[in-house]
Design a protein around this motif. Structure first.
Motif, short mmCIF file in Angstrom:
data_model
loop_
_atom_site.label_atom_id
_atom_site.label_comp_id
_atom_site.label_asym_id
_atom_site.label_seq_id
_atom_site.Cartn_x
_atom_site.Cartn_y
_atom_site.Cartn_z
N GLY A 16 0.59 -1.13 -0.17
CA GLY A 16 0.05 -0.01 -0.04
C GLY A 16 0.98 1.29 0.13
N THR A 17 2.02 1.27 0.69
CA THR A 17 3.06 2.50 0.93
C THR A 17 3.55 2.60 -0.42
OG1 THR A 17 3.29 2.00 3.05
CG2 THR A 17 5.20 3.24 1.76
N ALA A 18 4.03 1.49 -1.21
CA ALA A 18 4.42 1.48 -2.52
C ALA A 18 3.39 2.16 -3.53
CB ALA A 18 4.74 0.32 -3.11
N CYS A 19 2.10 1.89 -3.50
CA CYS A 19 1.01 2.52 -4.31
C CYS A 19 0.85 3.78 -4.12
CB CYS A 19 -0.22 1.61 -4.13
SG CYS A 19 -0.37 0.00 -4.64
N ILE A 20 0.91 4.20 -2.77
CA ILE A 20 0.97 5.68 -2.69
C ILE A 20 2.12 6.63 -3.06
CG2 ILE A 20 0.52 7.46 -0.65
CD1 ILE A 20 -1.42 5.44 0.50
N VAL A 21 3.15 6.02 -2.75
CA VAL A 21 4.43 6.67 -3.26
C VAL A 21 4.51 6.94 -4.84
CG1 VAL A 21 6.90 6.54 -3.42
CG2 VAL A 21 5.80 6.09 -1.18
N PHE A 22 4.14 5.53 -5.49
CA PHE A 22 4.10 5.57 -6.88
C PHE A 22 3.05 6.54 -7.46
CE2 PHE A 22 1.64 4.58 -10.72
CZ PHE A 22 2.71 4.36 -11.64
N GLY A 24 5.55 13.77 -11.81
CA GLY A 24 6.53 13.44 -13.10
C GLY A 24 5.97 13.48 -14.48
N ARG A 25 4.78 13.68 -14.17
CA ARG A 25 3.65 13.64 -15.47
C ARG A 25 3.05 15.23 -15.96
NH1 ARG A 25 2.87 9.32 -19.00
NH2 ARG A 25 3.83 7.38 -17.87
N GLU A 26 3.27 15.59 -17.07
CA GLU A 26 2.81 16.67 -17.49
C GLU A 26 1.06 16.98 -17.33
OE1 GLU A 26 2.42 19.93 -21.04
OE2 GLU A 26 4.37 18.89 -20.68
#
Length: 93
Positions: A17-23, A30-32
């Motif tokens: 879950g932490t990885a999902c939120i950080v992603f 990072g995306r325009e």
């Protein structure tokens, strides 16, 4: 413990879950033009996974935070669906 799973498995689920939120945070940074379905969907998944972890390894303050996190993600998804629907109608007229 509210859920019948091991503390170790709950921790693995919580880290996912932490990885999902950080992603999701890195994705919108990072995306325009980030896709709101990716952003809010991954945030909601992260909140759900962390909630599962917190129901085993109870931490009331973090559990409340995940409730708000999930609610905001759902709000974002509903808004994205509405925006997509109104955009579709505008293109049809």
């Amino acid at each position: 413990m509210i859920l019948p799973i091991s503390s170790q498995l709950a921790n693995v689920i919580g880290f996912a879950g932490t990885a999902c939120i950080v992603f999701a945070y890195a994705y919108i940074t990072g995306r325009e033009r980030p896709n709101p379905f990716v952003q809010h969907g991954v945030n909601l998944l992260g909140a759900c996974l962390l909630t599962i972890s917190l129901l085993v390894n109870l931490n009331p303050a973090s559990l409340v935070l995940e409730g708000f996190w999930a609610a905001i993600a759902i709000w974002g998804l509903v808004k994205a669906v509405r925006d997509r629907s109104s955009g579709t109608r505008a293109r049809q007229n």
